[in-house]
Design a protein around this motif. Sequence first.
Motif, short mmCIF file in Angstrom:
data_model
loop_
_atom_site.label_atom_id
_atom_site.label_comp_id
_atom_site.label_asym_id
_atom_site.label_seq_id
_atom_site.Cartn_x
_atom_site.Cartn_y
_atom_site.Cartn_z
N ARG A 208 14.76 -53.30 18.57
CA ARG A 208 14.11 -52.05 18.95
C ARG A 208 14.94 -51.31 20.00
N GLU A 209 15.57 -52.07 20.88
CA GLU A 209 16.49 -51.44 21.86
C GLU A 209 17.63 -50.72 21.16
N ILE A 210 18.19 -51.37 20.15
CA ILE A 210 19.30 -50.75 19.41
C ILE A 210 18.83 -49.40 18.85
N ALA A 211 17.66 -49.43 18.18
CA ALA A 211 17.18 -48.22 17.52
C ALA A 211 16.84 -47.13 18.54
N SER A 212 16.33 -47.55 19.71
CA SER A 212 15.91 -46.53 20.69
C SER A 212 17.11 -45.80 21.28
N ALA A 213 18.31 -46.37 21.11
CA ALA A 213 19.51 -45.71 21.63
C ALA A 213 20.11 -44.72 20.62
N TRP A 214 19.56 -44.70 19.42
CA TRP A 214 20.13 -43.78 18.42
C TRP A 214 19.75 -42.34 18.76
N PRO A 215 20.69 -41.42 18.64
CA PRO A 215 20.36 -40.02 18.92
C PRO A 215 19.33 -39.50 17.92
N GLU A 216 18.54 -38.56 18.37
CA GLU A 216 17.54 -37.95 17.49
C GLU A 216 18.24 -37.33 16.28
N PRO A 217 17.65 -37.46 15.10
CA PRO A 217 18.27 -36.84 13.91
C PRO A 217 18.16 -35.33 13.97
N PRO A 218 19.06 -34.62 13.30
CA PRO A 218 18.96 -33.16 13.25
C PRO A 218 17.72 -32.75 12.43
#
Lengths: 771, 164
Positions: A423-433
């Motif tokens: 979940r930490e990995i995913a929370s660092a992903w930039p918001e999609p356009p």
Amino acid sequence: MTWVGQRLPRLEDPRLLAGRGRYTDDVDIPGLLHAAIVRSPVPHGELLGIDASEVDVPGAVVLGPDELNAACSGRIPVVWHMPGDFQRDHPVVDTRVRFVGEPVAVVVAADRYQAEDAAERVLVEVDDLPSVVDTREALAPGAPLLYAERPDNVMSRWDTGDSAEHTAAVFAAAERTVSFRLDLGRVAGSPMEPRGIVAVPEPDGRLTVWTSTQAPHAVRDTLASVTGLPQHRIRVVAPDVGGGFGLKDHLYEDELMACLAALHLGRPVKWVEDRYETLVATHQARGETVDVEVAFDLDGRLRGLHVRAFRNAGAYLAHFGGGPLFTLAGMVPESYTWDAVRTEATVVATNTTPTGSYRGFGQTQAVFVCERAVEVVARELGVDPVDIRLRNMIRPEQQPYATRCAPITYDNGDYGAALLRAREIASAWPEPPDDGRLRGLGYASYVHMAGVGPSQGNPHVGLDVGSWESAIARMEPDGTVRLFVGTSPQGQGHATTFVQLAADRLGVDVADVELVHSDTDRSPYSAYGTAASRSIAVGGGAVVQATSALADRLRRIAAEMLEAAPADIVLGGRRATVAGTNVSLTIAEVARRAWQGWALPEGDEMPGLECRFAYDPEQYTFSFGTHVCRVAVDPTTGIVDVERYGVVLDCGTVVNPTIVEGQVHGGVAQGLGAALLEEIVVDGDGQPRTTTFLDYLLPVSASVPDIEVVLTETPSPYTPGGMKGMGEGGTNGSFACVANAVAAALPADAVRDLATPLTPSRVWHLLHGRG
Amino acid sequence: MTATDHRRVELTVNGAPLAVEVEGRTLLSDALRHGAGLTGTHVACEQGACGACTVVLDGRAVRSCLMLAVQAEGTEVRTVEGLADGASLHAVQEAMHRNHGLQCGFCTPGIVMSLVAAAEAGCTIDDAVDEVLGGHLCRCTGYVNIRAAVADAWAVLDGGEEDR
């Protein structure tokens, strides 16, 4: 230096990169003849024979069903028997054909082109019978029957886990239930190198066989039992093997035919399948239909899981029989505590290519069933699916954890920590356009029963072969080492990782160790070879034991030579040193003494320097982890793009992180392919429709995003060295993870039932309805 | 000529003249593998879909399973065996090694040959990944480390050019 844990570039690479690998089709023998296989053009019928009278290729030899069966003194075995199985083996050619592509005759000619010319002119004479390809249709009353012994096309049927009564009571007591159906598309494992075999009758009456296999000893054993040649007169060699993924774990009928032709003619014969044959005749996988019922409480507590799973076996039972469905049923509880888990399993015969082993072997399906159940419950309750998982996951202090599917007992690990890290990995992903596409975030947590396995348990589950491994470590008089193992790689990098394990124990450089494998004349026995994520967990365990024993011997001899105590001798840097001093010998000096054979330590006087160890694990290893990905779904086309992907994996001691990550990447790609792209299609008349790589879509580079891999290490309490198997885990996690992400992007009501692969067409219909 | 008539084909392979006796229907891949003994070129689909059989013919990457040997008459062909300079691998091969860009190694020679042709043609790194690697199938690696190898190889090759 310590080699284990290093990102050592693979030792086998330079040869393969320079085009100097040697795969089966690269094997050339003087006087070699070439085979082509004649296959059934129809899905079902009584096989009357063949008519070869139109064959006009000079010198071509045709062996039909009668000649082939007459040349066999035995039948091809099924080695894993499910309760109620009736099929324990099958002949090289049966009196009936049961799928399009079933081999019925072999043609041998001077080259492959001529062999194919001749094969095209062989007429297969069949009295057509009605056929059935769909699992549910095959079970319906009045369906065409494949075997006289089975009035309902059921090959075997059994239950796993809790009793029906207990399960019903748990469901009755739960606050809610939900049910759904999963239809898993049938897939083709598709190694890039097709199957192939070169059979060479030797002047002394022995038979040498070069073949693209994962299990040379299994091939030898079957060849011996079928041809009547004793096992010591057959040598099977797997040269470089261009991928296996489970498909190459046994001897196929068409491969046997090439051997029979070679024995018949007394000439070397080569057969290599083409891609059409790979897609119709090499065993396929999955294709299960699964009805799932979940009981849960309103606070998110998972109570009961009731699974009715039907496996489409195809025309006959493959080498490991109904094993994949048995494994699905055993592992379906996955990472969670349940009050009841019950699977009713049915293996069904149809007029399709047999389904057999493929990366995951039922565990990919188990993760899919369980992790869909978790996501469906979360959406029913309107809560975060991560929270549902955390609430129900087996905690580290509950380990070792006996699941509801005896005798499976997990070993160790913090499953919740892996999920939180994902979940930490995913929370660092930039918001999609904001591009009009629908986004879905999907998770899949899994436990992977890896490393078959403790042989002592095999008879209790119907498995007829042992699954231990052995290794022989021999130090030559100059201090270099040859390591002989029974496992047989197809790209997994054993020539690097096994050597890393050995070099650490022996105090030598990796350049000093050579791995010897995949040759029944040289390598120790292995009924399984490399499959079932077992090589590092079982074969590696044997390597650790054998090299540790050899190291003990080196220390004793060095101690004798240096007048020290064996416990004070430290091996490292190619030297044996008395701890805390600068008194030392080179390893080569110690080795030379062992081979000279004099002045050896009292009680350890046997000359030479070679140790063998057979390792039969006490328990399976259970690696675990969580996958997370984000997909974008184009609502106008149904096209799914996997944008982001993260993996947290714990497979115990990591011998070479780069190789482990590579296995994860490839595994993820295969699960992603099955989730979105890959599907074997057979039409209602039993004719295969996906016979090229233009119809059967493998992932391409653009299909697979970069993958963030986090490795944690909870060593196995059983494996010498602490390793757990992991080769299939990438696939086990990704199939469910990608499907969950797509489902999360779509309305809940549209995705309770789900069919894979989630092709653009299927996704579009899920969004917009059938109308 | 007909499909089964024999004919002698002369071409240059890895810088050396080669003459092979082939049938009209003989594929270039088979002529290289079984006629010239250059088994580093692999055949995985014979349908032009996978790219494993790629060789460089007169500077262009071609699928040798989709060409007849007779069509290669008079051409200059390079195969994976011709890339290394003695024991020293080509920059693309080295990058594949450093980045674990291969596992079973069966698709590898075709990918390497396509990338070498692309590098020599001045292809950008984006095109090398999207267009060139996009034309190949690999079942082992999931492509992740092959893309890393392309980036690595292009960095090395660009650096080399600047040095000159």
